[in-house]
Design a protein around this motif. Sequence first.
Motif, short mmCIF file in Angstrom:
data_model
loop_
_atom_site.label_atom_id
_atom_site.label_comp_id
_atom_site.label_asym_id
_atom_site.label_seq_id
_atom_site.Cartn_x
_atom_site.Cartn_y
_atom_site.Cartn_z
N LEU A 121 2.44 17.06 15.42
CA LEU A 121 3.52 16.39 14.46
C LEU A 121 2.94 15.53 13.86
N ILE A 122 3.15 15.50 12.23
CA ILE A 122 2.58 14.25 11.45
C ILE A 122 3.47 13.14 10.79
N VAL A 123 3.49 12.21 11.17
CA VAL A 123 4.15 11.49 10.08
C VAL A 123 3.47 11.03 8.47
N LEU A 124 4.69 11.71 7.56
CA LEU A 124 4.02 12.00 6.01
C LEU A 124 4.02 10.76 5.44
N ASP B 284 0.06 14.61 -3.47
CA ASP B 284 0.93 13.49 -3.06
C ASP B 284 1.56 14.57 -1.38
N GLY B 285 3.03 13.69 -0.98
CA GLY B 285 3.21 14.08 -0.10
C GLY B 285 4.10 15.43 0.08
N TRP B 286 5.16 15.79 -0.82
CA TRP B 286 5.36 17.03 -0.96
C TRP B 286 4.67 17.81 -1.42
N GLN B 287 3.28 17.31 -1.97
CA GLN B 287 2.26 18.62 -2.35
C GLN B 287 1.55 19.14 -0.96
N ILE B 288 1.67 17.71 -0.09
CA ILE B 288 0.77 18.51 1.22
C ILE B 288 2.34 19.04 2.17
N MET B 289 3.31 18.43 2.08
CA MET B 289 4.43 19.77 3.10
C MET B 289 4.44 20.96 2.48
N SER B 290 4.42 21.48 1.00
CA SER B 290 4.53 22.34 0.35
C SER B 290 3.46 23.32 1.15
N ALA B 291 2.53 22.84 0.67
CA ALA B 291 1.12 23.60 1.42
C ALA B 291 1.19 24.45 3.00
N LEU B 292 1.64 22.66 3.48
CA LEU B 292 1.66 23.18 5.03
C LEU B 292 2.60 24.00 5.61
N ARG B 293 3.95 24.02 4.86
CA ARG B 293 5.49 24.81 5.15
C ARG B 293 3.92 26.04 5.41
#
Length: 223
Positions: A47-50, A58-67
């Motif tokens: 799990l990740i706490v972001l 930023d967190g939006w970019q991390i989320m997009s790349a991660l998914r």
Amino acid sequence: MTILVIEDDRKTGDYLKKGLIESGYQVDLVRNGTDGLHQALANPYELIVLDVMLPGIDGWQIMSALRAKRDLPVIFLTARDQVSDRIHGLELGADDYLVKPFSFTELVLRIRTLLRRGVMRESDTFQVADLHVDVLRRKVTRKGIDIVLTNKEFALLHLFCKHQGEALSRTLIASEVWDMNFDSDTNVVDVAVKRLRAKIDNPFELKLIHTVRSIGYSFGEDS
């Protein structure tokens, strides 16, 4: 179980790491977005706490790349408290969204819920007639033709695929896809279904989305 915390505020990051370790988890703490994304992709975290506002990316970019690469539970923990921010985070694929200041007990409960849910993972792919949906890659094809969907259209299609043959009410669809309740006189669900139909149904002879009178919609070859 190992959790990755991506949080640039030193006090908050240290507090989260200490508290989660005391709650029985192994914790890696990263304080910027670039290193956070690298860590998230390179290690098998549960799990990740972001955070959203991070140095680097930023967190939006991390989320997009991660998914685009991995499917694991992600909780946004951020001071961004606007409804539009919450919707954006969930649209990007986050599993939960908690606003600062937060209750640590609530955070732990949400983590435990997501980790329990993760034991029984949903199907990664769906095949409905000649429509193929790859959930991890967020890729949709019909008769081998690529179909580009928005995040909301994909969420709607994913819901339909998980409930093939079932009559889904507009209220249920609104709750599941938008994560909020809509007034009964709104047409947001009908508009979204119309847009999805235009992409996955209208160009093809076999129709998969069906209107269920006085209820909502169903999905499948024989619905």
